[in-house]
Structures are given as C-alpha cells and as structure tokens.
Scaffold this active site. Sequence first.
Site, PDB file in Angstrom:
ATOM      1  N   GLU A  85       0.793  -1.228   0.000  1.00 41.84           N
ATOM      2  CA  GLU A  85       0.000   0.000   0.000  1.00 41.84           C
ATOM      3  C   GLU A  85       0.826   1.280   0.000  1.00 41.84           C
ATOM      4  OE1 GLU A  85      -0.659  -2.642   1.852  1.00 41.84           O
ATOM      5  OE2 GLU A  85      -2.682  -3.285   1.350  1.00 41.84           O
TER       6      GLU A  85
ATOM      7  N   HIS B  64     -10.776  -4.479  10.089  1.00 43.60           N
ATOM      8  CA  HIS B  64     -11.433  -4.357   8.781  1.00 43.60           C
ATOM      9  C   HIS B  64     -12.790  -3.659   8.884  1.00 43.60           C
ATOM     10  CE1 HIS B  64      -8.444  -7.256   7.423  1.00 43.60           C
ATOM     11  NE2 HIS B  64      -8.869  -7.131   6.186  1.00 43.60           N
TER      12      HIS B  64
HETATM   13  C1  TPP Z   1      -2.057  -4.607   4.498  1.00 42.20           C
HETATM   14  C2  TPP Z   1      -3.144  -5.413   3.911  1.00 42.20           C
HETATM   15  N1  TPP Z   1      -3.422  -5.279   2.601  1.00 42.20           N
HETATM   16  C3  TPP Z   1      -4.405  -6.008   2.037  1.00 42.20           C
HETATM   17  C4  TPP Z   1      -5.132  -6.886   2.789  1.00 42.20           C
HETATM   18  C5  TPP Z   1      -6.258  -7.687   2.169  1.00 42.20           C
HETATM   19  N2  TPP Z   1      -5.826  -9.089   2.054  1.00 42.20           N
HETATM   20  C6  TPP Z   1      -6.163  -9.997   2.985  1.00 42.20           C
HETATM   21  S1  TPP Z   1      -5.447 -11.482   2.720  1.00 42.20           S
HETATM   22  C7  TPP Z   1      -4.704 -10.933   1.320  1.00 42.20           C
HETATM   23  C8  TPP Z   1      -3.842 -11.853   0.527  1.00 42.20           C
HETATM   24  C9  TPP Z   1      -2.752 -12.400   1.361  1.00 42.20           C
HETATM   25  O1  TPP Z   1      -1.987 -13.279   0.616  1.00 42.20           O
HETATM   26  P1  TPP Z   1      -0.893 -14.131   1.339  1.00 42.20           P
HETATM   27  O2  TPP Z   1      -0.076 -13.263   2.231  1.00 42.20           O
HETATM   28  O3  TPP Z   1      -0.186 -14.913   0.320  1.00 42.20           O
HETATM   29  O4  TPP Z   1      -1.710 -15.086   2.326  1.00 42.20           O
HETATM   30  P2  TPP Z   1      -2.734 -16.240   1.941  1.00 42.20           P
HETATM   31  O5  TPP Z   1      -4.080 -15.624   1.949  1.00 42.20           O
HETATM   32  O6  TPP Z   1      -2.373 -16.788   0.629  1.00 42.20           O
HETATM   33  O7  TPP Z   1      -2.585 -17.235   3.046  1.00 42.20           O
HETATM   34  C10 TPP Z   1      -5.018  -9.591   1.086  1.00 42.20           C
HETATM   35  C11 TPP Z   1      -4.535  -8.802  -0.050  1.00 42.20           C
HETATM   36  C12 TPP Z   1      -4.835  -6.974   4.164  1.00 42.20           C
HETATM   37  N3  TPP Z   1      -5.529  -7.763   4.980  1.00 42.20           N
HETATM   38  N4  TPP Z   1      -3.826  -6.259   4.693  1.00 42.20           N
END
Ligand code: TPP
Lengths: 337, 341
Positions: free
Chosen positions: B75, B144
């Site tokens: 971000e 959230h």
């Molecule tokens: C700082 C932030 N940006 C965006 C999000 C929204 N978000 C939640 S999970 C996710 C994807 C996370 O991917 P990863 O770290 O690979 O974890 P996975 O879900 O694959 O276990 C996003 C973009 C968030 N929670 N926090």
Amino acid sequence: MANTKTPQPGLAKRESAPADPDLWIRMYQQMVQIRLFEEQVNDLYKTARMPGLAHLYSGEEAVAVGVCNALRRDDYITSTHRGHGHCLAKGASLDRMFAELLGKAPGYCRGKGGSMHIADQDTGNLGANAIVGGSAGIATGAAMSAKMRGADQVTVCFFGDGALGQGVLYEVMNMASLWKLPVIYVCENNLYNEYTHYTETTAGELTARAKAFGIHAETVDGQDVRGVYEEARQAVNRARQGEGPTFLLCDTYRYYGHHVGDIQRTYYRAKEEEDFWRTERDPIKLLAGWLVEQQVSDTVTLDQMMADVRAEVAAAVEFALAAPFPDVSEVDQHVYA
Amino acid sequence: MSTPSATLSQTDAHAVREITLAQAVREALAEEMRRDPTVFIIGEDVAEAGTPFKVLSGLVEEFGPTRIIDSPISEPGITGLGVGAAMTGMRPVIDIMFGDFIGLIMDQLANQAAKVHYMSGGKLNVPMVVRTTLGATRRSAAQHSQSLHAWVSHIPGLQVVLPSTPYDAKGLYKTAIRDNNPVIVFEDKMMYQLKGSVPEGEYTIPFGVAGIKRQGTDITIVATSSMVQVALTAAENLEQIGISAEVVDPRTMFPLDKATLIESAKKTSRAIVVDEGYERYGVTAELAAVIAEGAFYYLDAPVKRMGAMDVPVPFSPVLEDQTVPTPAALTELAKTLCGRA
Ligand SMILES: Cc1ncc(C[n+]2csc(CCOP(=O)(O)OP(=O)(O)O)c2C)c(N)n1
Ligand SMILES: [Mg+2]
C-alpha cells in the site's frame, strides 16, 4: 518473472526411519485435527451459523504442524488471517477456537477477535493478524524481548507469500539479522496473494530477499511434514544458540478459496491445479502413506484416529453452538489495560 | 479546486435508471478513463478479480492490464507511485481495499501528497484519487471495520469525499478525477448493493455542496455516508409522531459546505450530527462546532453528536451491533432534543 517450479507428486526421498514414532503419529493427528476443524468451519459458514468470513488452512497443515512441533510451549508464534492451523498446532483447544469463531463468551478472545484475531498467551500465541505482514514487527519484537530478558525463547513469524510485498518485513529482517535475534520467518507460499498468482506480484528469487540481509534461508516442501519439521528444528537450534534468524520458505497450497465465500475460482486458478494438489500432494495422505510403508502404523489404526478426531471436533462445535454470547456490557471493556 | 456554486449539468435527465452504488462507482471510473487516457487504476486484485467487492469488475476487459493494474500487497508503495505519477502528468486512482489500511499509507498522503502543491509554491500538482472503504457490521472485526475518514480530513491539502447514494457516488467521482488535488473517497462497504436513480447522461457534483436528503422544519440531522440511511429511517420514525426532520449530507468533509449546515440549523433550531467514525475527536465534533458557531443565536438546544462507540470494533455480532448509531437510538435522541422523550 519469478521462478515457477512444477510441483512433483509424492514425497521426496528422506533417509531416516522415524527416530520417534510417537512424534509422527502426533503430527498426523494434529494435521487431521486442523483438516476436520476447517471442514467444520466451512460447514458453519455454508449453513449461516458463523458470522462473517474465514480463511481456511486446509492443504497447508504440514507447515504449521511441522514448525510448531519443533517449538516449546513457551516459544512464541504470530499468525495471519489464515491462522486456525497455527493456533491449533501451537496447542489451542478445539472448543474455545470454535467458540471464538462464533463470537461466543468462552472463545479465546471472549468473542472480540473472531477468526482473524485468535491469541492465546498460554500457548505462546501472540495473535493472528488481519493486516498482511502486520505481525512481522510483533514477532521480531518478541524475539528481541527474549534476547533482552535473557530467555531462550524462539519466535516464529508465519506469513503468506503476499506479505513479501510489505515493506515492514524488510525493515525488521534487517534488524533481526544485525542483532542476531531468535526469530524464524516462515513464509507459506501457497502460490496466491488472494486472487493473484504470486509470480505476478513478486520479483526475483524469494529467498534472495532474506539472504540479502545475511539471513540463513531454506526452501522446503511444505506438503512434507517431515521435511518442514527437520528444517524448523535446525532453525530453532540456531536461534536458541544465538546464531540469529532463519527464513523458511514453504511451498504449499490452499484447497478452498481465499475465504469461505470464494467459490468461483476458475478465473484465477484451474480446477486441474486444485485436483493435482489434493490428490498428489496432500500432506495428510503423504504422511499416512509413509507411516504405513515404514510400518509405524497401519491404515486401520490411522482411520480410527481420524474417526476419533472427528468425534472431538463434533463435540467442540456442539459446545460452541450452545455457549452464550458475551454480555453486551463487555463491549467497552478491555479498551485499556 | 471546484467552486461550490457550480450546478449539476445533466445532458439527458430523462433517461434515469436504478443502479447500485457499486455500479455507479464503476460507471464513473469507466467514463473518466474513456474521456482521459491519463487516468489509470492500481491496487490489489483490481483487474481480473475486480476487487473483493467486485466494484471494478469488467474494467480490465475494456482498458487492459496497463491501465487496470494489479499490484503487490504494498500500500505505501502504490500510493507513493501514485503521487509521483500524478506530479508528472498522470491521473492515478489508488485502490486501498479497506479503509483500515490507510494507516499504512499515511505518510504518503499526509507528508507527500498533501504538501507537494504548497511546498512547491504552487508549481506542482497531485491530481490523485485514493478510493477506499469505511463501515462496520460486516462481522469483520477490529482491523477491517473502521471509519477513519477523520484522519485525512485533518490534513490541509487533502480533500475527502463520502458518497451516500449511487447518484452522489457517480457525480462526486467524476469531480474527484478531474480535480487537481489529492482526493480520498470513502465508500461504505455495506452500501454497495444500495440502489438509486442515476441519469444516463453526463453530470458532475461539485465538492463543498451539501445534499439535502430530506426537507424538514423541526430538527436538522447532519449525516454522512452510511449514516444517511440511518438518518432517513429515523426521520420516518419521527414523522409518525409529528416531528419533521431535515436530513443534510455534507457529501465532502473538505471542502465543507458550512453554509448549508448552518442555514438548516437556523431554520429548525435543533441539530444532531451523526457519523460512523469514532466519536471522540472525530467528524461529529467538527461539524457540531461549525453549527454551534454559525447558528448559536438560533438554537433551542445544544448540538448533539452520535458517532461510533470509542472502542475497537468487536467481532461478536452482539457486541458489534452496540458500537454503531442505529435508527432507534437516533430517533430517541431527536425526540429528547425536541422535548418529546
Ligand atoms: C495490508 C493489507 N493489505 C491487504 C489486505 C487484504 N488481504 C487480505 S489477505 C490478502 C492476501 C494475502 O496473501 P498471502 O499473504 O499470500 O496469504 P494467503 O491468503 O495466501 O494465506 C489480502 C490482499 C490486508 N488484509 N492487509
Ligand atoms: Mg498466499
């Protein structure tokens, strides 16, 4: 574009017969427990008995179980939005987990946290985190604290491939290496940042990022709990002996959607890919096959264990469904200590 | 900056359709991207996924991945890129999935985007839009569910937009994209499916012009974003017992249409301000102060405020529902203020 390795079916050869058969059996049980817990969570969602959403860990069990079995109860972990598996592997109980997911009073956080915020001091769980990369600082700080207090506790920071995009991770990895902090960064690469393949968001060699800070980095098959355990054990030893941090990249896969509501997935990943991981790379099946082959156990015994865990999970859900909600007066308690 | 006196320009006011707030946002962005090739959108899962709330679905098919750009989960990085791109001829739209994540981008907003024009003696501009969300009751817990629009409203140099209807969303977005200053738009994630009338034709809504969502004579309810529907429901309740409530939506936190707020309060002699941000040091305090200062001699009662409870948003539904203003609570407060409790 980053490298995309084609995953291989089955397990890589590993020399040793099990040193401690009970350990492998325990890991089998824990993986089954997480799997059945998550199936139940999905069911609670689909039957509209759970508020909100949840991110299921199914398919990734070997990572949490392999890593947490290398830890002591007083070692710390920090977890993620996909955290149920980490909490359970570190010793959380099924009933209080379910209660938290339903927002009930006996839940680990008295219903205040929910699926994405389970914390349990008694098992060294400093908390799941709904901010991607949000616990990198906390984990590294806990490791720094252990060092300052002269305790030999180790901290594991679990995070997904998506967290590799967050700058704070690199700030704290730099400090962890500089000051030889007892922290292990466990990156669960399940190939996707939400709905986007990690190769579209992540440049270069993933472990090179840690190596740039002089951090010891390893890549391990995250579907092979034996391999994860072995790498984690070595990392924990290094950390306890004051040799500093490790970065452990675990290649893995999530079976369900990004969250329980993510049903239509074909626009970002193929059904065939999902099927391949479920049939050829399932961590529970792989361990079971190996246990039978090594004559540590047999299918009848393993099936019985699964049935026993299923009964435990069912009882825990019943407990949570019957549990009371917190009293509304609790809403403004715990804002300050 | 757009002038508050501008009027709506509707080329085809007759062809009015009912569309959702999500559709209205998408239409505004698509139309502006067709009109101006310098507009692009960058954010996490904005392309094929069309964002988790599906607000941007279909845009990548029309504009391609060079203008609808999926970013890493970075971000501060994408906001910083946005500031730089905006300073050098582009009009970026930065997609921040949840309003709670503005903590991550605060330096880029407050110390970079907000200050570039002033610090350069007016030479450089940052025509950048940040779109993000606010609002609780989705059972999404403390990280959230927040409504943090007060944070950015505090910073000179930033403009802050809170649409409460599909019509407003479309018109305000068009103004936001054409504006030469950084703008942060907060969308209530519970309101994406809210339907409303939107003309087929082109129109814009200037910043700094409040919308009167309901005329009334006995009490003024100033409501923002998610709280506009709450206020309208309360106003209906009040009508049943013979209290005529006027509902005023400032629509933009800055620039702020002080005159309309003050005039309405002068007319009704009573005012309540309701907003989903935390109550303390929040939007309600600012708006109440504006009314108290401007309409003091006309008021029959102190200006009252209702914001979110000053607690992190709890997960458990029984607790979460305590934290946001409800039509029932607002109705009661209005009755008390009108001496009818
Ligand atoms: C700082 C932030 N940006 C965006 C999000 C929204 N978000 C939640 S999970 C996710 C994807 C996370 O991917 P990863 O770290 O690979 O974890 P996975 O879900 O694959 O276990 C996003 C973009 C968030 N929670 N926090
Ligand atoms: Mg991932």
